[in-house]
Design a protein around this motif. Structure first.
Motif, mmCIF file in Angstrom:
data_model
loop_
_atom_site.group_PDB
_atom_site.id
_atom_site.type_symbol
_atom_site.label_atom_id
_atom_site.label_comp_id
_atom_site.label_asym_id
_atom_site.label_seq_id
_atom_site.Cartn_x
_atom_site.Cartn_y
_atom_site.Cartn_z
ATOM 1 N N THR A 68 59.587 -15.044 -30.654
ATOM 2 C CA THR A 68 60.979 -15.352 -30.293
ATOM 3 C C THR A 68 61.739 -14.082 -29.924
ATOM 4 N N HIS A 69 61.694 -13.100 -30.814
ATOM 5 C CA HIS A 69 62.500 -11.892 -30.618
ATOM 6 C C HIS A 69 61.571 -10.687 -30.399
ATOM 7 N N ALA A 70 61.510 -10.166 -29.177
ATOM 8 C CA ALA A 70 60.628 -9.023 -28.893
ATOM 9 C C ALA A 70 61.464 -7.747 -28.816
ATOM 10 N N LEU A 71 61.493 -7.005 -29.912
ATOM 11 C CA LEU A 71 62.259 -5.752 -29.933
ATOM 12 C C LEU A 71 61.479 -4.628 -29.234
ATOM 13 N N LEU A 72 60.164 -4.671 -29.388
ATOM 14 C CA LEU A 72 59.257 -3.744 -28.695
ATOM 15 C C LEU A 72 59.637 -2.274 -28.875
ATOM 16 N N LEU A 73 59.699 -1.842 -30.134
ATOM 17 C CA LEU A 73 60.044 -0.455 -30.437
ATOM 18 C C LEU A 73 58.799 0.422 -30.382
ATOM 19 N N ASP A 74 59.016 1.730 -30.307
ATOM 20 C CA ASP A 74 57.925 2.717 -30.422
ATOM 21 C C ASP A 74 56.749 2.430 -29.482
ATOM 22 N N ASN A 75 57.040 2.135 -28.241
ATOM 23 C CA ASN A 75 55.969 1.922 -27.261
ATOM 24 C C ASN A 75 55.086 0.718 -27.630
ATOM 25 N N ALA A 76 55.690 -0.251 -28.309
ATOM 26 C CA ALA A 76 54.926 -1.405 -28.821
ATOM 27 C C ALA A 76 54.189 -2.152 -27.711
ATOM 28 N N MET A 77 54.845 -2.274 -26.559
ATOM 29 C CA MET A 77 54.261 -3.035 -25.456
ATOM 30 C C MET A 77 52.877 -2.475 -25.081
ATOM 31 N N ASN A 78 52.819 -1.134 -24.872
ATOM 32 C CA ASN A 78 51.540 -0.517 -24.486
ATOM 33 C C ASN A 78 50.505 -0.643 -25.587
ATOM 34 N N LYS A 79 50.957 -0.408 -26.836
ATOM 35 C CA LYS A 79 50.007 -0.474 -27.961
ATOM 36 C C LYS A 79 49.424 -1.886 -28.067
ATOM 37 N N ILE A 80 50.260 -2.878 -27.868
ATOM 38 C CA ILE A 80 49.785 -4.265 -27.988
ATOM 39 C C ILE A 80 48.802 -4.583 -26.859
ATOM 40 N N LYS A 81 49.143 -4.142 -25.639
ATOM 41 C CA LYS A 81 48.239 -4.403 -24.502
ATOM 42 C C LYS A 81 46.900 -3.685 -24.723
ATOM 43 N N GLN A 82 46.986 -2.419 -25.235
ATOM 44 C CA GLN A 82 45.741 -1.665 -25.476
ATOM 45 C C GLN A 82 44.876 -2.307 -26.553
ATOM 46 N N SER A 83 45.505 -3.057 -27.445
ATOM 47 C CA SER A 83 44.722 -3.692 -28.523
ATOM 48 C C SER A 83 43.991 -4.938 -28.020
#
Ligand code: R5P
Length: 296
Positions: free
Chosen positions: A251-266
């Motif tokens: 629901t709520h994507a704050l995406l702090l600390d480069n979260a987007m890239n880290k999640i995609k890399q995982s």
């Protein structure tokens, strides 16, 4: 046009507030916010708001502490004009995770926030997927918690053809949300065993699964992504256990600390969130759902 009504909004909820004003055919007024060099802020709402019934839309991210002070300033301004605040909409309610004393000496901050808001007579408080529904009991007015799950599930069913899909909650706390999501596709749902160190904040997820994810497509469902640690850990474990494609619905994507890239890399292929926080992932617009929930 409902002339005795006004919708107020400020970034980042301005678009949502404008959509709500269009839906209801009510005038929209922008809240002018100035920040001074010392960090103080000043708000200004043009015009006489007395005798008006008001809908205020204000998300509390980014800049959560300033946004909350700003909200109190707006409520104070409305009180000065004797404006009736019919609906206060806080799509993303910051501090909702501080809903109990996890360690001795902590403050239950969400209760403090509710107490401060209770000082201003609100008729209805509307939020979206509050972290813990029982926190709504701290509010003295009528409260409405909108579930974004049906809208996220609908987006997924339209966009992706997921075969052999499984829905996963990263922790037991989010199990009911995940079950709700899974119910729309009638697909299996499981949860992971996540723990968080209350001092360091570090997240751990048990890597042994007692269900089979091999060659399955997965949708991880959570209420929010903050630093992304929970999703990254979950996704890595699911991949190690042979999962096929992994998607995230939140629901709520704050995406702090480069979260987007880290999640995609995982190994996550796509993250879909709502416009409670507008950003590159917020594909699901909640303006209509919020409008429908309102008492006018
Ligand atoms: C925790 O209980 C929440 O439901 C989220 O899983 C958590 O807040 C996400 O935080 P982060 O992205 O920092 O792991």
């Amino acid at each position: 046009m409902l002339n005795d009504w006004v919708v107020l909004g400020d970034l980042p909820s301005e678009n949502m507030a404008k959509n709500i004003s269009k839906n209801l055919n009510i005038e929209f007024k922008f809240i002018d916010v100035t920040t001074f060099n010392d960090g103080e802020i000043k708000i200004r709402i043009d015009g006489d708001l007395s005798k008006k019934k008001c809908i205020l839309v204000q998300s509390l991210f980014p800049d959560v502490n300033n946004k909350f002070i700003q909200l109190l300033m707006i409520l104070f301004r409305l009180k000065q004009d004797n404006t009736t605040l019919r609906n206060l909409v806080i799509p993303y309610l910051a501090y909702a995770r501080q809903d109990k004393m996890f360690l001795p000496g902590e403050a239950v901050t969400i209760k403090m926030m509710a107490d401060l808001l209770n000082f201003y007579s609100l008729d209805n408080f509307i939020t979206v997927d509050i972290h813990n529904i029982s926190s709504l009991s701290f509010f003295k007015c009528n409260t409405i918690n909108i579930s974004a799950i049906p809208y996220l599930a609908n987006y997924f069913s339209q966009k992706y053809k997921l075969k052999d899909c499984i829905v996963i909650s990263p922790d037991i706390g989010g199990r009911m949300r995940a079950e709700h999501f899974a119910s729309f596709g009638n697909v299996p749902v499981y949860y992971l065993n996540k723990t968080r160190n209350r001092l360091s904040g570090e997240v751990k997820i048990e890597d042994r699964l007692d269900f089979d994810v091999c060659n399955k497509d997965i949708i991880i469902v959570d209420d929010m992504i903050s630093t992304g640690s929970s999703i990254v850990k979950a996704s890595k474990i699911l991949k190690e256990n042979g999962a096929n494609k992994i998607y995230v619905a939140c629901t709520h994507a704050l995406l702090l600390d480069n979260a987007m890239n880290k999640i995609k890399q995982s190994g996550v292929i796509d993250i879909i969130s709502t416009n409670s926080i507008p950003n590159e992932c917020s594909k699901v617009d909640l303006s209509d759902a919020i409008t429908k929930s309102m008492q006018i």
